[in-house]
Design an enzyme around this catalytic site. Sequence first.
Site, PDB file in Angstrom:
ATOM      1  CG  ASP A   1      27.893  -4.013  36.538  1.00  0.00           C
ATOM      2  OD1 ASP A   1      28.410  -5.107  36.840  1.00  0.00           O
ATOM      3  OD2 ASP A   1      26.668  -3.793  36.608  1.00  0.00           O
ATOM      4  CB  ILE A   2      33.954  -5.532  34.308  1.00  0.00           C
ATOM      5  CG1 ILE A   2      34.655  -5.922  35.616  1.00  0.00           C
ATOM      6  CG2 ILE A   2      34.247  -4.070  33.966  1.00  0.00           C
ATOM      7  CD1 ILE A   2      36.170  -5.868  35.554  1.00  0.00           C
ATOM      8  CE  LYS A   3      26.442  -8.237  36.943  1.00  0.00           C
ATOM      9  NZ  LYS A   3      26.282  -6.834  36.513  1.00  0.00           N
ATOM     10  NE  ARG A   4      36.018  -8.552  31.766  1.00  0.00           N
ATOM     11  CZ  ARG A   4      35.175  -7.776  31.113  1.00  0.00           C
ATOM     12  NH1 ARG A   4      33.898  -7.821  31.386  1.00  0.00           N
ATOM     13  NH2 ARG A   4      35.603  -6.956  30.168  1.00  0.00           N
TER      14      ARG A   4
ATOM     15  CB  THR B   1      30.649  -6.054  39.446  1.00  0.00           C
ATOM     16  OG1 THR B   1      30.673  -5.955  38.017  1.00  0.00           O
ATOM     17  CG2 THR B   1      29.937  -4.831  40.024  1.00  0.00           C
TER      18      THR B   1
END
Length: 303
Positions: free
Chosen positions: A103-106, A139
Amino acid sequence: MIDQLMKRIENLANPTVVGLDPTYEMMPQTIRDEMLERYGKTTEAVGRMFLRFNQELIDHVLDLVPAVKLQIAMYEKYGIEGLKSYIQTIAYAKEKGLLVIGDIKRGDIASTAAAYAAHLGGVEIEGLQFDLWNEDAVTLNPYMGFDGIEPFLLPCNQYDKGIFILVKTSNPSGKEIQDLIADGRPVYEHTAKLVSKWGELAMGTNGYSRVAAVVGATYQEQGLELRKKMPHTFFLIPGYGAQGASGEDIKGYFDRDGRGCVVNSSRGIIAAYQKDSKFGAHRFAEAAREAVLVMKRDLEGIS
């Protein structure tokens, strides 16, 4: 990856993903004391705490769930030692047969996105390939548009990885942007249309794309609407448990065959021992297993 995830969900009859998002306050006193004694009041001690905590959790749920999800911010907070724990936890989960969502939301412009895509595609150094992160999916934030998504499509197709793009998130303030009306429709609908379009570039074999969506459990009406608009898009559903949603809230998010979703719970599982008096801190992993079983029963039949 989405095909693999669907197969594991079917085999286990459980669409639950455990969010391994530890905090210092969650650490059982025995683990905390041991690591502080060994490594002092240091970030290394915290990293070691997180790893031990995660390993015991994994050992107690690996036969129940298809995947785990790690929120990288919880580890980045403690710098290099936290990131070591992140990478070591992923390696341990993969060794135990679990799929891993980072879950890195880059989300950034093309050249930067290409660097971030190493989370899935690895890096090449003088002809040698290294998969440093070992995640099966990550993500992404779509705010930069296709420039921020395209670099991830190659590893999705080349290495059978997956991406989960934020469409309708579970947090209350998400509506400040996602529900704004543009050309007569809310922004999240425009995003959903783009995600479906991008998904055509990375289709799997079971009717779903490797380009998936994050759709929160806390907005049931919008979730039902998005399932109709995104028939070939797999959903990662946050908002269950600690954020207030239950199985009843996500009826209709699944397709007619009961497929198409994985439901995340983090605090509600990994910190369950802090809310259930029958479990002491030394039985935190048993409490987590019980929480997974309760969640599994709640989700049974809703699809």
